[in-house]
Scaffold this active site. Structure first.
Site, PDB file in Angstrom:
ATOM      1  N   LYS A  49       4.788  40.706  61.221  1.00 32.49           N
ATOM      2  CA  LYS A  49       4.144  41.950  61.845  1.00 32.49           C
ATOM      3  C   LYS A  49       3.197  42.081  61.666  1.00 32.49           C
ATOM      4  O   LYS A  49       2.143  42.987  63.062  1.00 32.49           O
ATOM      5  CB  LYS A  49       5.717  43.277  61.286  1.00 32.49           C
ATOM      6  CG  LYS A  49       6.782  42.380  62.213  1.00 32.49           C
ATOM      7  CD  LYS A  49       7.680  43.600  61.574  1.00 32.49           C
ATOM      8  CE  LYS A  49       9.589  42.965  61.697  1.00 32.49           C
ATOM      9  NZ  LYS A  49      10.142  43.692  62.606  1.00 32.49           N
TER      10      LYS A  49
ATOM     11  N   ARG B 274      10.483  34.460  72.119  1.00 25.76           N
ATOM     12  CA  ARG B 274      11.614  33.801  72.320  1.00 25.76           C
ATOM     13  C   ARG B 274      12.472  34.558  73.579  1.00 25.76           C
ATOM     14  O   ARG B 274      12.258  35.504  73.886  1.00 25.76           O
ATOM     15  CB  ARG B 274      12.455  33.448  71.115  1.00 25.76           C
ATOM     16  CG  ARG B 274      12.833  35.272  71.054  1.00 25.76           C
ATOM     17  CD  ARG B 274      14.017  35.302  69.555  1.00 25.76           C
ATOM     18  NE  ARG B 274      13.877  36.041  69.087  1.00 25.76           N
ATOM     19  CZ  ARG B 274      14.673  37.054  69.557  1.00 25.76           C
ATOM     20  NH1 ARG B 274      15.429  37.269  70.681  1.00 25.76           N
ATOM     21  NH2 ARG B 274      15.000  38.458  68.989  1.00 25.76           N
TER      22      ARG B 274
HETATM   23  P1  ADP Z   1      13.530  44.193  63.611  1.00 26.24           P
HETATM   24  O1  ADP Z   1      11.979  43.069  64.249  1.00 26.24           O
HETATM   25  O2  ADP Z   1      13.893  43.635  62.252  1.00 26.24           O
HETATM   26  O3  ADP Z   1      14.218  44.341  64.764  1.00 26.24           O
HETATM   27  P2  ADP Z   1      12.165  46.124  64.296  1.00 26.24           P
HETATM   28  O4  ADP Z   1      10.264  46.338  64.269  1.00 26.24           O
HETATM   29  O5  ADP Z   1      11.479  45.239  65.885  1.00 26.24           O
HETATM   30  O6  ADP Z   1      12.900  45.660  63.560  1.00 26.24           O
HETATM   31  O7  ADP Z   1      12.001  47.346  64.703  1.00 26.24           O
HETATM   32  C1  ADP Z   1      13.879  47.488  65.527  1.00 26.24           C
HETATM   33  C2  ADP Z   1      14.101  48.778  65.626  1.00 26.24           C
HETATM   34  O8  ADP Z   1      13.736  49.549  64.376  1.00 26.24           O
HETATM   35  C3  ADP Z   1      13.596  49.880  66.523  1.00 26.24           C
HETATM   36  O9  ADP Z   1      13.605  48.772  67.912  1.00 26.24           O
HETATM   37  C4  ADP Z   1      13.365  51.074  66.149  1.00 26.24           C
HETATM   38  O10 ADP Z   1      14.591  51.429  66.753  1.00 26.24           O
HETATM   39  C5  ADP Z   1      13.263  51.187  64.626  1.00 26.24           C
HETATM   40  N1  ADP Z   1      11.904  51.155  63.923  1.00 26.24           N
HETATM   41  C6  ADP Z   1      11.238  50.334  64.301  1.00 26.24           C
HETATM   42  N2  ADP Z   1      10.174  51.196  63.513  1.00 26.24           N
HETATM   43  C7  ADP Z   1      10.138  52.096  63.724  1.00 26.24           C
HETATM   44  C8  ADP Z   1       9.152  52.946  63.062  1.00 26.24           C
HETATM   45  N3  ADP Z   1       8.129  53.380  63.837  1.00 26.24           N
HETATM   46  N4  ADP Z   1       9.684  54.655  63.619  1.00 26.24           N
HETATM   47  C9  ADP Z   1      11.433  54.083  63.319  1.00 26.24           C
HETATM   48  N5  ADP Z   1      11.970  53.518  64.384  1.00 26.24           N
HETATM   49  C10 ADP Z   1      11.652  52.485  63.502  1.00 26.24           C
END
Ligand code: ADP
Length: 508
Positions: free
Chosen positions: A116, A292
């Site tokens: 990330k 993916r």
């Molecule tokens: P993962 O790869 O573990 O799924 P993500 O970065 O895609 O993690 O985030 C998963 C979820 O977490 C997002 O869909 C959102 O709901 C929440 N999220 C992620 N980053 C933030 C943030 N900075 N503020 C609020 N919610 C967040």
């Protein structure tokens, strides 16, 4: 160019890929663990190979054994589906080194987007807005305190190697910081073997809106529009829609262009997804790129008419995308519910057992992407998602009604499922009005999981009870209350019929 594909996955997504192969005249090879010997994907494929015992670490994650199987069975390509090996750079590389075609982006892109922090750095360099925060892993608690003060609480600690919501911790004030950092690190180390954690500003009340992209080997990169994935529990999606009620044509264009820019910057090829947070002011921030096919890809397929899995195969064969960006406009509305084997009323505890009754919904606009059948064993080795129920209708309102109707038709017996939970969701006023954001479901959950039969089900049950009572009365069958006599065959039938209707109507 591709004539035989090995599918390094199981369940509904293996079946989905096998279907795409068959429609394109491509042969398929399934792999399966001992637990899946009688699974539907094994029979659906042209050939199937056993790759080991039930735990995925001894079967579906054994990249080398899977590549060996592909060679032995004469497959010329491997499709990883989602989960398992789909985002493992080393696997994509090993597939290529073995002289096979990898149905996905190049290993280098998976590596660049797999972290990330690296993805955030790349995004920043190319003018893609990211959630405010660091692009480097935190050294220690002192460093964490410093950046958290800079961005202001609440902040979100995130695993650089993260996925599936693991290694994430919301920190609301400084006193929680150190213990949350330790917890996030531990979780990240356990899940990904890497304890690097960084900080993002925690955004309150945003939507999760993601853009599907398709890129061929000839430099064409297209946006297929957005998916709304805000209905989440513990950062995991439960319901997805396309398009999003919060996205105008103008915003769609801007988000699409941004996603295409990120994909180009990464040298992307094949299908991928850029995830964004969309805040209340309409500002959007890049979260990450998933390299993916996504679980929720069907909603995009239904509103664009583009078969994403077939295009994954075609792109990997070297075909050019024949679409123009201006021609890709969402038509109608699609919704997907993830049907899981979880006891939603009991903390979403995974439920295990045998599927001993299954009635699938059908009719206009209904699609079932499932991996189960009567007799399937649902264990604890794999993800609890049994199937996806997807509907399409001309408008969002009609799509919700259609999903509700389809869920009423769905009966799964033998394990607890999320079916009733989804029924209540479709009846919920907030959901129906589209007033959803990523923290909404957690707030709403107590109300949604309260044991309360859906309104329609209650009405239907009362009518059914009255009809059966009336029929029995006409036939002279004594009612349970008017006689202590052992019920005869006709009372049994009446009871069975009543139960069946109650079950169909969601009263189980
Ligand atoms: P993962 O790869 O573990 O799924 P993500 O970065 O895609 O993690 O985030 C998963 C979820 O977490 C997002 O869909 C959102 O709901 C929440 N999220 C992620 N980053 C933030 C943030 N900075 N503020 C609020 N919610 C967040």
């Amino acid at each position: 160019m591709i004539s035989k594909v090995l599918i390094a996955n199981r369940g509904e997504i293996a079946l989905r890929i096998i279907r795409a192969c068959r429609e394109l005249g491509i042969r398929s090879v399934a792999v399966y663990s001992d637990a899946d010997a009688r699974a539907p994907h094994v029979r659906a494929a042209d050939e199937a190979v056993n790759i080991g015992p039930p735990p995925s670490s001894q079967s579906y994650l054994l990249g080398d054994a899977i590549i060996a199987a592909a060679k032995e069975y004469g497959a010329d390509a491997i499709h990883p589906g989602y989960g398992f090996l789909s985002e493992r750079e080393w696997f994509a590389r090993a597939v290529r080194d073995a002289g096979l075609i990898w149905i996905g982006p190049p290993a280098e892109v998976i590596a660049a987007m797999g972290s990330k922090t690296a993805a955030r750095t790349l995004a920043v360099e190319h003018g893609v807005p990211v959630v405010p925060g660091t692009t480097e892993a935190l050294r220690d608690a002192d460093a964490a305190r410093e950046v958290a003060r800079q961005y202001g609480y609440p902040v979100l600690l995130k695993a650089a190697a993260g996925g599936g919501g693991k290694g994430m911790r919301v920190v609301r004030n400084e006193s929680e910081l150190e213990s949350s950092l330790d917890a996030a690190r531990r979780e990240a180390k356990n899940a990904f073997g890497d304890d690097a954690v960084y900080v993002e500003k925690y955004i309150e009340g945003p939507r999760h809106v993601e853009i599907q992209i398709l890129a061929d080997m000839h430099g064409n990169v297209l946006s297929l529009g957005e998916r709304e994935c805000s209905v989440q529990r513990r950062h995991q999606k439960m319901v997805e829609e396309a398009p999003s009620i919060a996205v105008s044509a103008e915003l769609r264009k801007r988000m699409g262009e941004t996603a295409v820019r990120a994909a180009r910057a990464a040298g992307y090829v094949n299908a991928g997804t850029c995830e964004f947070l969309l805040d209340r002011d309409g500002e959007f921030y890049f979260l990450e790129m998933n390299t993916r096919l996504q679980v929720e890809h069907p909603v995009t397929e239904l509103v664009t008419g583009i078969d994403l899995v077939q295009w994954q195969l075609r792109i990997a064969s070297g075909e050019k995308l024949p679409f123009v960006q201006e021609g890709i406009v969402p038509r109608g509305w699609a919704i997907e519910c993830r049907i899981t084997s979880e006891d939603t009323a009991n903390g979403f505890l995974p439920s295990t057992g045998h599927i001993d009754y299954l009635h699938l919904p059908s009719g206009p606009g209904v699609r079932w992407d499932g991996g189960i059948e009567v007799g399937s064993e649902v264990g604890l080795h794999y993800d609890p998602m049994l199937a996806k129920l997807i509907v399409w209708a001309p408008t969002r309102e009609l799509a919700i009604e259609r999903m509700h109707r389809a869920l009423l038709e769905l009966t799964i017996e033998g394990v607890e499922t999320s079916r009733d939970f989804h029924l209540r969701l479709m009846e919920d006023e907030d959901f129906r009005s589209g007033a959803i954001e990523i923290q909404w479901l957690e707030r709403k959950l107590p109300e949604l999981i309260a044991v309360r039969p859906p309104a329609d089900a209650l009405r239907a049950a009362v009518i059914a009870a009255a009809l059966f009572a009336d029929r029995d009365r006409k036939r002279g069958v004594p009612s349970a209350t008017s006689s202590q006599k052992k019920p005869d065959a006709s009372t049994d039938r009446a009871d069975g019929g009543w139960k069946h209707i109650a079950r169909l109507e969601g009263l189980r």
